[in-house]
Scaffold this motif. Structure first.
Motif, PDB file in Angstrom:
ATOM      1  N   ALA A  93     -10.078 -10.905  -3.636  1.00  0.00           N
ATOM      2  CA  ALA A  93      -8.636 -10.981  -3.721  1.00  0.00           C
ATOM      3  C   ALA A  93      -8.752  -9.102  -2.385  1.00  0.00           C
ATOM      4  CB  ALA A  93      -8.098 -10.215  -4.397  1.00  0.00           C
ATOM      5  N   GLN A  94     -10.274  -8.325  -2.907  1.00  0.00           N
ATOM      6  CA  GLN A  94      -9.946  -7.402  -1.641  1.00  0.00           C
ATOM      7  C   GLN A  94     -10.250  -7.097  -0.533  1.00  0.00           C
ATOM      8  OE1 GLN A  94     -10.220  -5.364  -4.820  1.00  0.00           O
ATOM      9  NE2 GLN A  94      -9.903  -6.554  -5.905  1.00  0.00           N
ATOM     10  N   THR A  95      -9.983  -6.064  -0.039  1.00  0.00           N
ATOM     11  CA  THR A  95     -10.010  -5.837   1.670  1.00  0.00           C
ATOM     12  C   THR A  95     -10.745  -5.061   1.810  1.00  0.00           C
ATOM     13  OG1 THR A  95      -7.880  -4.346   1.318  1.00  0.00           O
ATOM     14  CG2 THR A  95      -7.797  -6.714   2.127  1.00  0.00           C
ATOM     15  N   GLU A  96     -11.874  -4.357   1.333  1.00  0.00           N
ATOM     16  CA  GLU A  96     -12.602  -3.370   1.841  1.00  0.00           C
ATOM     17  C   GLU A  96     -13.892  -3.745   0.793  1.00  0.00           C
ATOM     18  OE1 GLU A  96     -10.624   0.691   0.106  1.00  0.00           O
ATOM     19  OE2 GLU A  96      -9.420   0.389   1.018  1.00  0.00           O
ATOM     20  N   VAL A  97     -14.872  -2.749   1.826  1.00  0.00           N
ATOM     21  CA  VAL A  97     -16.027  -3.479   0.998  1.00  0.00           C
ATOM     22  C   VAL A  97     -16.492  -2.636  -0.078  1.00  0.00           C
ATOM     23  CG1 VAL A  97     -18.553  -3.057   2.016  1.00  0.00           C
ATOM     24  CG2 VAL A  97     -16.613  -3.371   4.457  1.00  0.00           C
ATOM     25  N   ARG A  98     -16.407  -1.287   0.060  1.00  0.00           N
ATOM     26  CA  ARG A  98     -17.129  -1.480  -0.930  1.00  0.00           C
ATOM     27  C   ARG A  98     -16.002  -2.097  -2.852  1.00  0.00           C
ATOM     28  NH1 ARG A  98     -18.798   4.961  -1.921  1.00  0.00           N
ATOM     29  NH2 ARG A  98     -16.827   5.298  -0.173  1.00  0.00           N
ATOM     30  N   ARG A  99     -15.022  -2.127  -2.661  1.00  0.00           N
ATOM     31  CA  ARG A  99     -13.927  -2.527  -3.335  1.00  0.00           C
ATOM     32  C   ARG A  99     -14.462  -4.280  -3.515  1.00  0.00           C
ATOM     33  NH1 ARG A  99      -8.926   0.403  -4.070  1.00  0.00           N
ATOM     34  NH2 ARG A  99      -9.032   0.912  -3.129  1.00  0.00           N
ATOM     35  N   ILE A 100     -15.052  -5.319  -2.752  1.00  0.00           N
ATOM     36  CA  ILE A 100     -15.122  -6.235  -2.664  1.00  0.00           C
ATOM     37  C   ILE A 100     -16.687  -5.821  -4.204  1.00  0.00           C
ATOM     38  CG2 ILE A 100     -16.367  -8.293  -2.066  1.00  0.00           C
ATOM     39  CD1 ILE A 100     -14.455  -8.149   0.782  1.00  0.00           C
ATOM     40  N   LEU A 101     -17.220  -5.294  -3.113  1.00  0.00           N
ATOM     41  CA  LEU A 101     -18.959  -4.872  -3.648  1.00  0.00           C
ATOM     42  C   LEU A 101     -18.839  -4.964  -5.252  1.00  0.00           C
ATOM     43  CD1 LEU A 101     -20.804  -3.855  -0.883  1.00  0.00           C
ATOM     44  CD2 LEU A 101     -21.169  -6.221  -2.408  1.00  0.00           C
ATOM     45  N   SER A 102     -17.962  -3.408  -5.502  1.00  0.00           N
ATOM     46  CA  SER A 102     -17.655  -3.321  -6.732  1.00  0.00           C
ATOM     47  C   SER A 102     -16.954  -4.278  -7.683  1.00  0.00           C
ATOM     48  CB  SER A 102     -16.924  -2.149  -7.356  1.00  0.00           C
ATOM     49  OG  SER A 102     -17.183  -0.782  -6.436  1.00  0.00           O
ATOM     50  N   PHE A 103     -16.456  -5.372  -7.845  1.00  0.00           N
ATOM     51  CA  PHE A 103     -15.809  -6.292  -8.521  1.00  0.00           C
ATOM     52  C   PHE A 103     -17.366  -7.327  -8.806  1.00  0.00           C
ATOM     53  CE2 PHE A 103     -11.837  -6.349 -10.139  1.00  0.00           C
ATOM     54  CZ  PHE A 103     -10.915  -5.717  -9.500  1.00  0.00           C
ATOM     55  N   HIS A 104     -17.811  -7.595  -7.355  1.00  0.00           N
ATOM     56  CA  HIS A 104     -19.557  -8.178  -7.529  1.00  0.00           C
ATOM     57  C   HIS A 104     -20.236  -8.434  -8.889  1.00  0.00           C
ATOM     58  CE1 HIS A 104     -19.054 -11.686  -5.439  1.00  0.00           C
ATOM     59  NE2 HIS A 104     -18.415 -11.001  -3.798  1.00  0.00           N
ATOM     60  N   ILE A 105     -20.104  -6.852  -9.143  1.00  0.00           N
ATOM     61  CA  ILE A 105     -21.482  -6.243  -9.698  1.00  0.00           C
ATOM     62  C   ILE A 105     -20.538  -5.961 -11.028  1.00  0.00           C
ATOM     63  CG2 ILE A 105     -22.331  -3.915 -10.947  1.00  0.00           C
ATOM     64  CD1 ILE A 105     -21.439  -2.402  -8.819  1.00  0.00           C
ATOM     65  N   VAL A 106     -19.779  -6.892 -11.561  1.00  0.00           N
ATOM     66  CA  VAL A 106     -18.930  -7.236 -12.668  1.00  0.00           C
ATOM     67  C   VAL A 106     -19.432  -8.337 -12.991  1.00  0.00           C
ATOM     68  CG1 VAL A 106     -17.051  -8.090 -14.478  1.00  0.00           C
ATOM     69  CG2 VAL A 106     -17.002  -5.567 -13.187  1.00  0.00           C
ATOM     70  N   SER A 107     -19.116  -8.978 -11.644  1.00  0.00           N
ATOM     71  CA  SER A 107     -19.594 -11.410 -11.779  1.00  0.00           C
ATOM     72  C   SER A 107     -21.279 -11.230 -12.051  1.00  0.00           C
ATOM     73  CB  SER A 107     -18.994 -11.581 -10.735  1.00  0.00           C
ATOM     74  OG  SER A 107     -19.304 -12.995 -10.665  1.00  0.00           O
ATOM     75  N   GLN A 108     -21.552 -10.103 -11.468  1.00  0.00           N
ATOM     76  CA  GLN A 108     -23.282 -10.683 -11.926  1.00  0.00           C
ATOM     77  C   GLN A 108     -23.178  -9.845 -13.030  1.00  0.00           C
ATOM     78  OE1 GLN A 108     -25.573 -11.646  -8.952  1.00  0.00           O
ATOM     79  NE2 GLN A 108     -23.362 -12.050  -8.540  1.00  0.00           N
ATOM     80  N   VAL A 109     -23.422  -9.053 -13.734  1.00  0.00           N
ATOM     81  CA  VAL A 109     -23.346  -7.564 -14.569  1.00  0.00           C
ATOM     82  C   VAL A 109     -23.316  -9.594 -16.154  1.00  0.00           C
ATOM     83  CG1 VAL A 109     -22.552  -7.075 -16.906  1.00  0.00           C
ATOM     84  CG2 VAL A 109     -22.905  -5.875 -14.603  1.00  0.00           C
ATOM     85  N   GLY A 110     -21.693 -10.505 -15.788  1.00  0.00           N
ATOM     86  CA  GLY A 110     -22.017 -11.579 -16.593  1.00  0.00           C
ATOM     87  C   GLY A 110     -23.348 -12.672 -16.569  1.00  0.00           C
ATOM     88  N   TYR A 111     -23.598 -12.889 -15.058  1.00  0.00           N
ATOM     89  CA  TYR A 111     -25.488 -14.018 -15.228  1.00  0.00           C
ATOM     90  C   TYR A 111     -26.132 -13.061 -16.133  1.00  0.00           C
ATOM     91  CZ  TYR A 111     -23.832 -16.686 -11.224  1.00  0.00           C
ATOM     92  OH  TYR A 111     -23.260 -17.554 -10.351  1.00  0.00           O
ATOM     93  N   MET A 112     -26.352 -12.167 -16.200  1.00  0.00           N
ATOM     94  CA  MET A 112     -27.151 -11.115 -17.245  1.00  0.00           C
ATOM     95  C   MET A 112     -27.541 -12.037 -18.795  1.00  0.00           C
ATOM     96  SD  MET A 112     -27.937  -8.026 -15.149  1.00  0.00           S
ATOM     97  CE  MET A 112     -27.744  -7.699 -13.336  1.00  0.00           C
ATOM     98  N   VAL A 113     -26.015 -11.424 -18.549  1.00  0.00           N
ATOM     99  CA  VAL A 113     -25.292 -11.644 -19.887  1.00  0.00           C
ATOM    100  C   VAL A 113     -25.541 -12.720 -20.573  1.00  0.00           C
ATOM    101  CG1 VAL A 113     -23.725 -11.024 -22.043  1.00  0.00           C
ATOM    102  CG2 VAL A 113     -24.607  -9.361 -20.233  1.00  0.00           C
ATOM    103  N   LEU A 114     -25.219 -14.103 -19.847  1.00  0.00           N
ATOM    104  CA  LEU A 114     -25.445 -15.035 -19.920  1.00  0.00           C
ATOM    105  C   LEU A 114     -26.842 -15.413 -20.153  1.00  0.00           C
ATOM    106  CD1 LEU A 114     -23.941 -17.866 -19.419  1.00  0.00           C
ATOM    107  CD2 LEU A 114     -25.028 -17.979 -16.947  1.00  0.00           C
ATOM    108  N   GLY A 115     -27.905 -15.065 -19.398  1.00  0.00           N
ATOM    109  CA  GLY A 115     -29.276 -15.315 -19.559  1.00  0.00           C
ATOM    110  C   GLY A 115     -29.220 -14.587 -21.518  1.00  0.00           C
ATOM    111  N   LEU A 116     -29.063 -13.598 -21.529  1.00  0.00           N
ATOM    112  CA  LEU A 116     -29.490 -13.069 -23.359  1.00  0.00           C
ATOM    113  C   LEU A 116     -28.236 -13.978 -24.206  1.00  0.00           C
ATOM    114  CD1 LEU A 116     -30.079 -10.960 -24.343  1.00  0.00           C
ATOM    115  CD2 LEU A 116     -27.585  -9.566 -24.505  1.00  0.00           C
ATOM    116  N   ALA A 117     -26.956 -14.484 -24.050  1.00  0.00           N
ATOM    117  CA  ALA A 117     -26.658 -15.234 -24.676  1.00  0.00           C
ATOM    118  C   ALA A 117     -27.146 -16.748 -25.051  1.00  0.00           C
ATOM    119  CB  ALA A 117     -25.137 -15.395 -23.922  1.00  0.00           C
ATOM    120  N   LEU A 118     -27.287 -16.743 -24.239  1.00  0.00           N
ATOM    121  CA  LEU A 118     -28.191 -18.422 -24.551  1.00  0.00           C
ATOM    122  C   LEU A 118     -30.114 -18.287 -25.074  1.00  0.00           C
ATOM    123  CD1 LEU A 118     -28.396 -19.773 -20.806  1.00  0.00           C
ATOM    124  CD2 LEU A 118     -26.839 -21.009 -22.829  1.00  0.00           C
TER     125      LEU A 118
END
Lengths: 496, 907, 133
Positions: free
Chosen positions: A291-316
């Motif tokens: 939903a973002q329209t600025e480069v760094r805002r998009i990337l900031s939300f992506h940080i959140v999403s990608q952290v989810g992946y790492m914790v997924l690995g931890l959780a499994l």
């Protein structure tokens, strides 16, 4: 051996104090700072080489035996985190070189980045809970200093938000450390591990640790505690944003991984909770980004999403999944910082950070297009880049464990990430600039910025093509995390 | 094989540079490597046709058992020849077609990279390696479709293609991983159907793989990206979107047919969707006026038919598959290239405007003619054999086959009509009105189509040759059992021949009644109001709106909301945890006694905090906060923590000073709770829940006696090993010195950062004077001695801290207080009066002392921060004392630094 | 006494959070200080209030009923760190006040949600004359 363990802390600390003593001579500060960073990078690589052959470094500060003195342990995960921090730290300083900013602004940036690195490296090598709190504080004040640097209404407003919310997190950690001591009588991670693994921890200890995990979750920007990140990362100076994006949340993730694998090597109730949190984080992060329209805002939300992946690995919690988490950590730090750097160059060329006001860069600088495409595709998980292997291992681990939901979320998020990246690509590179005169009006920027971006892209490609050795390392690291021999034997070491 | 892959790839990377150097001839130069690969593959034909296979392998990720394995068998060879052969022609063609384009170099690069990826896809023996190439083709396709990137239409089409094929790709990945798990191998060559077909995961694998293949090969309902991909330049359409990339899904279906195929589920889905796609494509093709889009829809048709043929799994069906594959690649490639030539020469692709081009463009015309005949399935073209065998294969299937055959007759009739439109209408007849007079195109542009078209004829006429060399092994590779391959042009009056005849007849009728057919199709189309393409736009819009809603939840920009949410979540987690564990914090074991001073301290602390929380006015705030700190200090004294109490006291003093300085210039602070009743209740609730959680947490922690012996060990060892009687101080500077090191670093950085912030915007010329309130003469006279005493006291506190209450922290804070007095009285100028060392240097010296103290231990081959002691003249000196000095200097310097900048501004 | 400490810490923590949720930015910063104090108290309480003497050992003396020195050391560290962070927060607050003139918490934090300024519109770093060495 003793020297090696303390090096990750000592190098940036010495750099900082030397730079502080000569702070009036800006050129000297730059020289000292960059040399110190380079030395840290080399030390990190050496530590990784040592760890790869199985050596685990460990030392007691002050010569006092555990659990009375502070223990430091560098195993595979710590070593590679120190190395990557060295890489990103050095890359950031290279990017800052010759930027058209006032000289004392640059000098202050150098000083505070060194301070930040002390905290980051300290957090990666310590095996004591209160010591971890202290290093978290160092990295916190370093990040406060950096995010507010340069002033201005918008930046200070973001700094205030960042400050207040992170202060809460760190105070919670302090309380948790105190509670854990009160309930277990120790601050040593090895002793805690022994306690929890033997299932002898009291309710107070459990609660203290849970509070600690929540605090780490805030730091790592997990759902639903991530609100502070998209509200503050995008207002800092670009290289500072990149440094934060690459390293800060990962310290939180590291702390989560370290604590959870030490205390609960087998899947349990904590892992189940983390699984749902991870899935939610992945999806919400990537939706927010769309939903973002600025480069760094998009990337900031992506940080959140990608952290989810790492914790997924931890959780499994399987060795393969943990290896995936470790691989993802390594891959993502490089890619995320790189994307922020590229975004910075693109914004300077286009004259703005808002997607609507950017464009035409594909025609003008094909080099930048390639340098963006590599980390962007890697983030989206396109083979043969590093992101693909990271996602692949996590998907395989989920399917191996029979948790279809996780695999589905992981892949679904992947397609959205691709959508996001292609949106940036479309708007920034492919579409024509609304005001073609402005492209490059403020100059191409310093050459060193391009070196940074190219270097990091090269690393991404190398990790992708040479995934074999990296995967070997990650799998060995994950086994080491679960068995944790060095930590469990800390109590048996005498003083030196 | 690896060499050819690598060669083409490097060729691609060099392409922009070659183009920049060689311009006109770049096409020819760059076509050399693909041509060489083609020749190499052709040389392997004898070996492979005898049933052999070539293997090459490179380890990639040994830990996961993934290799870059390549296998050349019949099917792979067939595809490889198509890819490299047609690719060579396309490269040459592009040189002419895009001759004056600025970015032609990049075009070559993307094209060649695509070729590498596609080649790797068909050669791959490892499931994951194949997937790598699969995704690479999607990316290359995206780059090529969006080549005319300035047009929004191209970008949209490219994105659509990327998302659909990418999404399918992810499903495919899941399917491949499951396949790998089920069969415990990643190699195609080791897959066996028994391993998979009975497995519990089989349905999931099948569905996921099918989704992947269907998205790639534009089967219904994923077909909508292919016509839009026609936004790409024609060479791209000719190569990717007819001859190669869209066949990738078909290839995988064929490759996995022995393993996954044979069951009713597989066949049903493939036949149904394939036939449906075919019919749909044909109907939509007739509606088009744009030649390229017509060709695109006919490609969809053929892809549907190919899918269907794999599903039949009959002897004739599988042969038809291979035949059709080859035939289609030949004639479609030729037709696309020719259409590009027409477009280049005449400037239009609209069949309503084109006619009678044969005289003007004879060579292209011959090519189109031959290709169109093959398309229509006329003998003796290869297309005819393919069609015959297709009908035979369907009929072989029995009753279901008959139904499908009828559908196919209809479909193919429409194809015949389309072929007629493309050739007869466009090239024959009298020349129509065109914007500029067309001429034959350059050799590079007609050689491709001509070669392919003639090839289509030649393969058909001399059909023994392909049978032996190519078709046989390919069919064996995709069949579950041995298949008897025999190609022939005429096999007697079989039902297949009758079907073919029917098709031709019907097709001719359709051609002459083209407009009527078109009108009918349009009417059907209007029933079909939800075109996939429009749905796509709506879907994306809805998606972005949903995303916006989610983002808005977290992007409200309200710090208070963030804070409230975070606190609430934390409290809930903790309380929930407590409930889960069913703990009771109310254990009645021996707790310490209640002491009155302690209680008073607590009450004072609470009262002060409450005052700060609720009262209005700056003085009230400062005073309450100070009182709260004092209360805490009193409490600390009552629990026998003198050092802590002293520190709290000094910190509180300095806090008050700083606060006062900052608040001086700020307007009045209103009373709290001014945000409305609802918000107040909500905030109060959050706060109360949090406070409750904290209390319960602490009570649970203290409900058992303190385990471990840390406290006793410190008490016992402080004097003998640490040479200090003040155990707390010994812990700080010796036992746990690294903690303190980090802590002074925090103080140092905070000071530097705060000063950077506060130092901005100061007029440098303003005379640094002290605060006007302190300007009384008596005060000024008395201040210096007072400050001097404080400094001395601070030094004393530092010195004696190791054995008595005191230490570096308290000393530093006391010294800073002394300095505060000086600076508020005399202003910043006092700095020059005293030592000339700037505070940051003092901070640096302090840090250096601290680090240096630790380095002694390293130098002595011991651990960092090991305490080393000497005793000159009976006075015990050691590194911990040096460390304490470092703490003193850092704290003093930091506070001094912060104050200087603060005072500088306040005036 | 531990319970008194726990209850006090809890109430002070609640007050701190209340302050951090306040509308006026100054109170938010002060709330950080109050919450920090509460947490310090909590940590000390968790270490138990055993002992009737302060933690000092003198030569030739038996280790008597001393208080637990470890939590005291930890809290001492925490107090100083908290002070440093508090002063930094104050400086951010002061600077924000000078720039915004506004101290409404939400209005200040809203500013980050404004669209990014264009590169040449960005607030220039304070011009050279205004900066201190």
């Amino acid at each position: 051996m003793n020297v090696l363990v303390i090096l990750p802390i000592l190098i940036p600390l010495t750099t900082l104090l030397l730079a502080l003593l000569v702070r009036r001579h800006h050129a000297w500060v730059t020289v000292i700072s960059m040399t110190g960073s380079a030395i840290l990078l080399l030390a990190g690589i050496y530590l990784v080489a040592l760890a790869a052959e199985g050596t685990v470094l460990s030392a007691q500060m002050g010569g006092w035996a555990a659990p009375y003195g502070i223990s430091l342990v560098i195993d595979r995960l710590s070593a590679v985190m120190v190395a990557i921090s060295g890489v990103i730290g050095f890359a950031t300083l290279v990017y800052c070189f010759r930027q058209p900013m006032p000289a004392d602004f640059l000098r202050d940036t150098h000083l505070f980045i060194q301070g930040l690195l002390v905290g980051i490296c300290g957090a990666f090598v310590t095996a004591d809970i209160f010591n971890l709190y202290v290093w978290f504080e160092v990295l916190l004040i370093g990040s406060f200093a950096l995010i507010a640097l340069g002033g201005g209404e918008r930046r200070l407003s973001g700094a205030m938000t960042y400050l207040v919310l992170n202060m809460l997190a760190t105070l919670l950690f302090l309380l948790a450390a105190g509670l854990v001591y009160g309930a277990t009588g120790t601050l040593n991670m090895g002793e805690l591990a022994l306690l929890f693994r033997a299932d002898e921890a009291s309710a107070g200890a459990w609660l203290g640790v849970i509070l600690m995990l929540v605090s780490f979750s805030i730091k790592a920007a997990l759902f639903p505690l991530f609100g502070w990140l998209p509200a503050s990362y995008h207002v800092a100076w670009t290289p500072v944003s990149a440094l934060f994006a690459g390293l800060l949340t990962k310290v939180g993730v590291y702390a989560l991984i370290r604590l959870v694998t030490l205390l609960w090597p087998e899947p349990g109730v904590v892992h189940s909770v983390l699984l749902w949190v991870a899935c939610a984080t992945m999806i919400i992060g990537v939706l927010g980004a769309a939903a973002q329209t600025e480069v760094r805002r998009i990337l900031s939300f992506h940080i959140v999403s990608q952290v989810g992946y790492m914790v997924l690995g931890l959780a499994l919690a399987t060795p393969l999944a943990l290896a995936g988490a470790v691989f993802y950590l390594i891959h993502h730090i490089v890619v995320k910082a790189n994307l922020f750097f590229v975004g910075g160059i693109a914004a300077r060329l286009s004259g703005s950070e808002r997607l609507a006001a950017m464009g035409g860069l594909y025609a003008r600088t094909p080099l930048l297009a390639i340098l963006f495409a590599i980390p962007a595709l890697s983030l989206a998980g396109i083979p043969p880049l590093s992101g693909f292997w990271a996602k692949f291992v996590l998907v395989k681990a989920s399917l191996d464990a029979g948790i279809w939901v996780a695999a589905f979320f992981a892949l679904f998020t992947g397609i959205f990430t691709l959508l996001s990246m292609s949106k940036i690509w479309n708007e920034t590179f492919l579409k024509a600039h609304p005001d073609p005169e402005r492209i490059g009006a403020t100059g191409n920027g310093p050459r060193s910025a391009w070196f940074t971006v190219a270097g990091l892209a090269a690393i991404t490609v190398m990790i992708g093509l040479g995934a074999g050795p990296v995967m070997d390392y990650a799998i060995a690291a994950s086994t080491q995390l679960i068995e944790a021999p060095a930590y469990l034997q800390l109590l048996n070491r005498g003083g030196e | 094989m690896l060499i050819s892959l690598l060669g083409i790839f490097i060729n691609g990377l060099c392409a922009p540079f070659v183009w920049r150097l060689a311009h006109r001839h770049a096409g020819l130069l760059l076509a050399v490597v693909p041509a060489a690969s083609f020749i190499w593959f052709a040389l392997q034909v004898p070996e492979i046709s005898r049933g052999g296979a070539l293997f090459e392998s490179l380890a990639w990720v040994p830990a996961l058992n993934i290799t870059l394995g390549l296998r050349l068998d019949g099917l792979a060879l067939l595809f490889a020849l198509l890819i490299t052969g047609i690719g060579t022609l396309i490269v040459m063609y592009s040189g002419a077609y895009l001759r004056d384009h600025r970015q032609l170099g990049r075009f070559y690069a993307y094209l060649l990279i695509f070729m590498t990826a596609m080649l790797g896809l068909v050669l791959a023996d490892d499931l994951i390696a194949m997937f790598v190439f699969w995704e690479a083709t999607s990316i290359a396709s995206y780059l090529l479709i969006s080549f005319n990137h300035e047009k929004a239409e191209s970008r949209r089409a490219a994105l659509q293609a990327l998302l659909i094929t990418g999404g399918g790709g992810l499903a495919l990945l899941a399917g491949l991983v499951l396949l790998g798990i089920a069969t415990d191998t990643w190699q195609f060559s080791q897959l066996q159907s028994e391993m998979v077909q009975g497995h519990a995961l089989f349905p999931a694998i099948m569905v996921l793989v099918l989704i992947g293949c269907f998205t790639k090969s534009a089967q219904f309902p994923f077909h909508l990206w292919l016509p839009n991909a026609m936004n790409a330049p024609t060479p791209v359409s000719a190569y990717l979107h007819s001859a190669t990339m869209v066949k990738a899904g078909i290839y995988l279906l064929a490759r996995l047919n022995p393993t996954l195929g044979g069951g009713t589920g597989w066949s049903t889905v493939l036949i149904t969707l394939g036939a449906l796609t075919a019919l749909l494509g044909a109907v939509l093709a007739i509606r088009q006026y744009d030649l390229k889009r017509m060709l695109a829809y006919t490609t969809v048709t053929v892809l549907g038919q190919l899918t269907m043929l794999i599903g039949t799994n009959t002897s004739y069906g599988l042969q038809a598959f291979v035949l059709y594959l080859v035939a289609h690649s030949f004639y479609k490639g030729a037709l696309f290239m020719a259409v590009g030539a027409i477009d280049h020469a005449t400037g239009t692709r609209d069949i309503r405007r084109l006619s009678g081009l044969f005289t003007l463009m004879p060579l292209t015309g011959i090519a189109v003619g031959l290709a169109a005949f093959s398309n229509a399935g006329l003998p003796p073209f290869f297309g005819f054999i393919a069609k015959e065998f297709k009908y035979a294969g369907l009929i072989e299937m029995g009753s279901i086959g008959w139904t499908v055959t009828v559908v196919m007759i209809l479909t193919n009739a429409l194809l015949v009509a389309a072929a007629g439109l493309i050739f007869l209408k466009t090239f024959l007849g009298s020349p129509g009105k065109l914007s500029h007079s067309p001429h034959e195109v350059s050799p590079l542009m007609w050689i491709g189509p001509l070669l392919l078209a003639v090839g289509g004829f030649g393969l058909g006429a001399g059909n023994q040759w392909p049978e032996i060399w190519l078709v046989n092994t390919a069919v064996q590779a995709i069949a579950s059992e041995e298949v008897d391959v025999g190609l022939y042009l005429w096999g007697g009056i079989t039902p297949a021949v009758i079907a073919s005849a029917l098709t031709l007849g019907l097709g001719t009728v359709f051609y002459f009644k083209a407009d009527a057919v078109r009108a009918l199709a349009n009417r059907l189309g209007s029933i079909w109001t939800f075109s996939g393409d429009l749905l796509w736009d709506k879907l994306l819009k809805r998606l972005f709106r949903f995303a916006g809603a989610v983002a808005a939840l977290f992007q409200h920009g309200s710090l208070r909301l963030h804070m409230a949410l975070m606190t609430l979540v934390v409290s809930i987690c903790v309380l929930f945890g407590m409930l889960m564990m069913k703990t009771t914090p109310f254990d009645g074991h021996a707790l310490s006694e209640v002491s009155l001073p302690g209680v008073i301290g607590c009450l004072l602390a609470l009262g002060g905090a409450a005052g700060a929380a609720f009262m209005a006015g700056r003085l009230a705030l400062v005073a309450s906060l100070g009182a709260s700190g004092l209360g805490l200090a009193l409490f600390f004294v009552s629990i026998n923590a003198p050092d802590v109490a002293l520190t709290q006291l000094m910190v509180e003093t300095l806090t008050v000073v700083f606060l006062a300085m900052v608040l001086r210039r700020m307007p009045v602070v209103p009373a709290s709770g001014g945000s409305g009743a609802g918000a107040n209740i909500w905030h109060a609730a959050v706060a109360v829940v949090f406070g409750l959680a904290v209390t319960l947490l602490i009570m649970t922690a203290v409900s058992q006696p303190l385990p471990g012996d840390l406290a006793d060990w410190f008490l016992v060892n402080s004097l003998p090993s640490g040479y200090g009687s003040n155990v707390v101080n010994v812990i700080l500077v010796d036992f746990r010195a690294v903690d303190t090191l980090g802590e002074i670093l925090v103080v140092a950085i905070a000071a530097l950062a705060a000063s950077t912030l506060l130092g901005v915007g100061q007029p440098p010329t303003a005379k640094p004077r002290g605060l006007p309130e302190f300007s009384s003469l008596m005060l000024r006279q008395g201040m210096r001695p007072l400050a001097a005493i404080l400094f001395l006291v601070s030094l004393a506190i530092l010195w004696r801290g190791h054995n008595l209450p005191g230490g570096g922290f308290i000393g530093g804070l006391v010294a800073a207080t002394g300095f505060t007095l000086l600076i508020v009285t005399f202003g910043r100028g006092i700095q020059r009066g005293l030592a000339r060392i700037a505070p940051p240097t003092i901070i640096g010296l302090g840090l250096a002392c601290a680090v240096g103290a630790g380095l002694f231990g390293l130098a002595a081959e011991l651990s960092f921060m090991t305490g080393l002691w000497v005793a000159p003249f009976g006075v015990k000196l050691g590194t911990p004392l040096l460390f304490d000095l470092g703490v003193f200097l850092t704290v003093f310097g930091s506070v001094m630094h912060m104050l200087r900048n603060l005072i500088g501004r306040a005036v | 006494m531990e319970w008194i400490g726990a209850i006090t810490a809890g109430i002070m923590a609640a007050l701190g959070v209340w302050m951090m949720l306040d509308r006026h930015l100054m109170r938010v910063v002060l709330g950080i200080a109050v919450l920090g104090n509460a947490i310090n108290l909590g940590v000390l309480t968790a270490g138990r209030f055993a002992g009737s003497e302060a933690a000092f050992t003198f030569a030739g003396q038996q280790v008597l009923d001393s208080a637990n020195p470890l939590p005291q050391a930890l809290v001492l560290t925490a107090i100083v760190i908290g002070f440093a962070l508090f002063v930094f927060a104050l400086s951010v607050l002061k600077r924000t006040h000078e720039l915004h003139g506004d101290k409404d918490t939400d209005r200040v934090s809203q500013v980050t949600e404004r669209p990014a300024p264009d590169q040449d519109e960005e607030e220039p770093y304070p011009p050279a004359e205004d900066r201190k060495p």
